[in-house]
Design a protein around this motif. Structure first.
Motif, PDB file in Angstrom:
ATOM      1  N   SER A 241      -4.538   3.384  -0.318  1.00  0.00           N
ATOM      2  CA  SER A 241      -5.363   2.203  -0.559  1.00  0.00           C
ATOM      3  C   SER A 241      -5.246   1.767  -2.015  1.00  0.00           C
ATOM      4  O   SER A 241      -5.079   2.603  -2.914  1.00  0.00           O
ATOM      5  CB  SER A 241      -6.822   2.494  -0.217  1.00  0.00           C
TER       6      SER A 241
ATOM      7  N   MET B  43       0.828  -1.211   0.000  1.00  0.00           N
ATOM      8  CA  MET B  43       0.000   0.000   0.000  1.00  0.00           C
ATOM      9  C   MET B  43       0.866   1.266   0.000  1.00  0.00           C
ATOM     10  O   MET B  43       0.599   2.239   0.705  1.00  0.00           O
ATOM     11  CB  MET B  43      -0.977  -0.026   1.183  1.00  0.00           C
TER      12      MET B  43
ATOM     13  N   VAL C  34     -11.286  -2.578   0.631  1.00  0.00           N
ATOM     14  CA  VAL C  34     -11.428  -1.526  -0.373  1.00  0.00           C
ATOM     15  C   VAL C  34     -12.600  -1.867  -1.277  1.00  0.00           C
ATOM     16  O   VAL C  34     -12.733  -3.016  -1.725  1.00  0.00           O
ATOM     17  CB  VAL C  34     -10.147  -1.367  -1.206  1.00  0.00           C
TER      18      VAL C  34
END
Length: 344
Positions: free
Chosen positions: A143, A118, A178
């Motif tokens: 993200s 990330m 996500v």
């Protein structure tokens, strides 16, 4: 391919990894009484602002001879496990640690070691912290751009680059979802096919996870524990189906999501898992262990050589036992063991 044993487990507060999770005897308290490596997550709203550390002073002290480096993960200050984020969102993950050792933390850092990066940097310096003080530790992340469950693992290191134990764990993590993804609610496993001693089977796991389970390892762990109890003049523990189902489900959960924790990815506690499996406990405890190439004897020896785990094995209050094992090749720890013991 099996790699060098990398052992991690959780032991009891302060020490504090906590290997034991205990329900109260009758009458039951509505608040579970247990200890864990990570205290309950605070519900601090997500903020992209830079968190303020609780120990930001520059220390000008000399470490005492033979000082001990020990840390405790107190809480997630931001982004609790399972937080759902938008695509390509810049965010700050902050953990709060306590320096429970005797060495002052000067020039210490956290380092990304595995999992989903990330966009994490290789390492980030942390504020100095005196012994017995708390400090907030943060890292800037982004993200991913697609739906999914993402977990990044980090280590806390001293100025010489040596990893500090967190209780007896070596890593801590950030776990997010996500897009249109939620953490699964796992049920006790089905479809596990018995095989000959020592071989592994590959039943279908949660989501797309491919894990293996052993027909012999759980029995070997239970036998080692019962032999140790017999040597101490204690009664053997009886194999219990619901406890075994709960333990097996938790091992699969940990293996499939590269997690070593008494808290399941669905937020479940040992009390909730064994109750859902049909075990009405008045008292229960749990031990877990993870490491590539970790055979039953390896896990058992580690537990027996650690006071808090040995106390679980020798506990006179428990009567039943259930053991789970799962292996995922590309997970953080490879082999995952769970031992649930209790009394009804």
């Amino acid at each position: 391919m099996r790699r060098t044993v990398w052992a991690v487990s959780l032991v009891a507060w302060m020490l504090t990894g906590c290997a034991i999770t205990i329900t109260t005897p009758t009458p039951r308290d509505s608040t579970p009484q247990f200890v864990t490596a990570t205290l309950p997550v605070t519900k601090t709203p997500f903020s992209e602002g830079t968190p303020t550390a609780t120990a930001t002073q520059t220390l000008s002290v000399t470490a005492p001879p033979n000082c001990k480096d020990i840390a405790v993960l107190v809480q997630d200050v931001t982004i609790p496990d399972g937080t759902n984020l938008a695509y390509d969102l810049k965010f700050i993950k902050t953990w709060q640690f306590r320096n429970t050792g005797t060495c002052p933390w000067i020039g210490y850092s956290i380092a990304f070691v595995s999992g989903d990066r990330m966009e994490a940097p290789d390492s980030v310096p942390i504020p100095d912290a005196a012994p017995k003080s708390n400090v907030n530790v943060s890292v800037n992340l982004v993200s991913p751009a697609r739906d999914g469950l993402y977990t990044g693992f980090f280590e806390l290191r001293n100025a010489a680059g040596k990893v500090l134990p967190i209780g007896i764990e070596k890593t801590f993590w950030v776990k997010i979802t996500v897009g249109h993804v939620t953490l699964p609610t796992l049920q006790p496993p089905t479809g596990i096919v018995p095989t000959t001693s020592g071989t592994l089977t590959t039943p279908r796991g949660p989501k797309s996870c491919t894990y293996t389970t052993s027909a012999s390892y759980p029995g070997e762990i239970a036998q080692l524990i019962n032999e140790a109890r017999a040597s101490a003049g204690l009664p053997k523990l009886a194999a219990n189906g619901p406890l075994a189902a709960a333990a097996q489900a938790h091992s699969i959960d940990m293996a499939c999501f590269s997690l070593l924790s008494h808290t399941g990815t669905n937020g479940s506690t040992i009390q909730q898992r064994i109750a859902a499996a049909g075990y009405g406990a008045t008292f229960s405890e749990e031990m877990i262990y993870g490491g590539y190439g970790a055979y039953p004897q390896t896990a058992f020896d580690w537990w027996m050589n650690e006071p808090a785990h040995r106390a679980v094995i020798m506990d006179t209050r428990v009567r039943d036992i259930g053991v789970g094992f799962a292996f995922v090749e590309d997970s953080a720890h490879g082999d995952y063991y769970t031992v649930d013991v209790g009394s009804q």
